[in-house]
Design a protein around this motif. Structure first.
Motif, PDB file in Angstrom:
ATOM      1  N   ALA A 166       0.844  -1.202   0.000  1.00 34.95           N
ATOM      2  CA  ALA A 166       0.000   0.000   0.000  1.00 34.95           C
ATOM      3  C   ALA A 166       0.882   1.256   0.000  1.00 34.95           C
ATOM      4  O   ALA A 166       0.598   2.228  -0.711  1.00 34.95           O
ATOM      5  N   ALA A 167       1.966   1.225   0.775  1.00 33.37           N
ATOM      6  CA  ALA A 167       2.906   2.353   0.783  1.00 33.37           C
ATOM      7  C   ALA A 167       3.598   2.489  -0.571  1.00 33.37           C
ATOM      8  O   ALA A 167       3.809   3.608  -1.068  1.00 33.37           O
ATOM      9  N   GLU A 168       3.960   1.366  -1.184  1.00 37.82           N
ATOM     10  CA  GLU A 168       4.609   1.399  -2.495  1.00 37.82           C
ATOM     11  C   GLU A 168       3.722   2.069  -3.545  1.00 37.82           C
ATOM     12  O   GLU A 168       4.223   2.794  -4.415  1.00 37.82           O
ATOM     13  N   CYS A 169       2.428   1.825  -3.458  1.00 38.98           N
ATOM     14  CA  CYS A 169       1.497   2.414  -4.434  1.00 38.98           C
ATOM     15  C   CYS A 169       1.495   3.931  -4.361  1.00 38.98           C
ATOM     16  O   CYS A 169       1.231   4.606  -5.359  1.00 38.98           O
ATOM     17  N   GLU A 170       1.789   4.480  -3.191  1.00 43.89           N
ATOM     18  CA  GLU A 170       1.913   5.932  -3.035  1.00 43.89           C
ATOM     19  C   GLU A 170       3.330   6.404  -3.358  1.00 43.89           C
ATOM     20  O   GLU A 170       3.527   7.436  -4.002  1.00 43.89           O
ATOM     21  N   ALA A 171       4.324   5.649  -2.887  1.00 47.30           N
ATOM     22  CA  ALA A 171       5.708   6.101  -2.947  1.00 47.30           C
ATOM     23  C   ALA A 171       6.299   6.101  -4.351  1.00 47.30           C
ATOM     24  O   ALA A 171       7.020   7.036  -4.721  1.00 47.30           O
ATOM     25  N   PHE A 172       6.020   5.057  -5.142  1.00 43.11           N
ATOM     26  CA  PHE A 172       6.652   4.973  -6.463  1.00 43.11           C
ATOM     27  C   PHE A 172       6.203   6.136  -7.354  1.00 43.11           C
ATOM     28  O   PHE A 172       7.048   6.834  -7.934  1.00 43.11           O
ATOM     29  N   PRO A 173       4.899   6.404  -7.465  1.00 45.89           N
ATOM     30  CA  PRO A 173       4.500   7.578  -8.267  1.00 45.89           C
ATOM     31  C   PRO A 173       5.055   8.899  -7.714  1.00 45.89           C
ATOM     32  O   PRO A 173       5.475   9.765  -8.482  1.00 45.89           O
ATOM     33  N   GLU A 174       5.064   9.035  -6.392  1.00 42.03           N
ATOM     34  CA  GLU A 174       5.622  10.254  -5.793  1.00 42.03           C
ATOM     35  C   GLU A 174       7.084  10.422  -6.168  1.00 42.03           C
ATOM     36  O   GLU A 174       7.531  11.522  -6.523  1.00 42.03           O
ATOM     37  N   ALA A 175       7.835   9.348  -6.111  1.00 44.03           N
ATOM     38  CA  ALA A 175       9.254   9.409  -6.460  1.00 44.03           C
ATOM     39  C   ALA A 175       9.434   9.789  -7.921  1.00 44.03           C
ATOM     40  O   ALA A 175      10.286  10.628  -8.251  1.00 44.03           O
ATOM     41  N   LEU A 176       8.651   9.186  -8.795  1.00 40.38           N
ATOM     42  CA  LEU A 176       8.758   9.519 -10.222  1.00 40.38           C
ATOM     43  C   LEU A 176       8.399  10.975 -10.478  1.00 40.38           C
ATOM     44  O   LEU A 176       9.055  11.647 -11.291  1.00 40.38           O
TER      45      LEU A 176
END
Length: 193
Positions: A166-176
């Motif tokens: 669930a955190a990855e779903c937020e973090a990866f787009p934020e990082a990009l």
């Protein structure tokens, strides 16, 4: 806006996330091509359904041969389970996500449930994910973004995996989005050593 290649090895859950966020306008990227090192995986079928060019490529040379035909400025490793070596002009443009807070529980052999089991074995009360640029060593490239998740005393590897994904779903787009805003070199230049 980032022009992205997505490399995957499995079901394409991260591809789903990217696709949905691009459609809603919260991810500043365009997916140019999707490549899997595993034949006939669900992720490739999803890519085709979404309208992205989708290919199987058994090794780095085959992947890079495909990528040369696309206008790509960043490569997202979305559950790609092989060490990837980019062509020279994209060497600094490979982004990966790891299911822990690097530098903890990372490196060769730390993937999937192995990470979550190690976190629980150590008694950690916090885990999370790290989006980072990839280099020739597992999990050692510059960190772009990290997101923590709190853990309870009764966690299992599966419950930790659910929280971290669930955190990855937020973090990866934020990082990009941060890479789109600041540029790739910013992140390589901010780390020492």
């Amino acid at each position: 806006m980032l022009k992205m290649a997505v490399l995957l090895s499995g079901s394409g859950r991260t591809l789903d996330n990217f696709h949905e966020r691009i459609k809603e306008g919260s991810l500043q990227a365009q997916i140019q091509v999707v490549v899997s090192n595993v034949e006939n995986v669900l992720g490739l079928r999803k890519a085709e359904k979404y309208g992205y060019p989708a290919f199987h490529a058994k090794d780095n040379d085959a992947v890079n041969s495909i990528l040369k035909d696309y206008d790509v400025d960043i490569i997202a490793l979305a559950g790609y389970l092989k060490l990837y070596t980019a062509p020279p002009h994209l060497k600094k443009a490979v982004v990966n996500i790891h299911p822990s807070l690097i530098p903890s529980f990372c490196g060769d052999g730390f993937y999937g449930s192995r990470v979550h089991k190690a976190v629980l074995k150590r008694g950690c009360m916090v885990s999370g994910c790290t989006v980072h640029f990839a280099n020739e060593v597992y999990d050692e490239g510059p960190i772009i973004y990290q997101q923590a998740v709190a853990l309870d005393y009764d966690e299992t590897p599966d419950t930790v995996a659910d929280k971290v994904f669930a955190a990855e779903c937020e973090a990866f787009p934020e990082a990009l989005n941060r890479v789109a805003a600041r540029g790739i070199e910013f992140f390589w230049n901010r780390v020492q050593g």
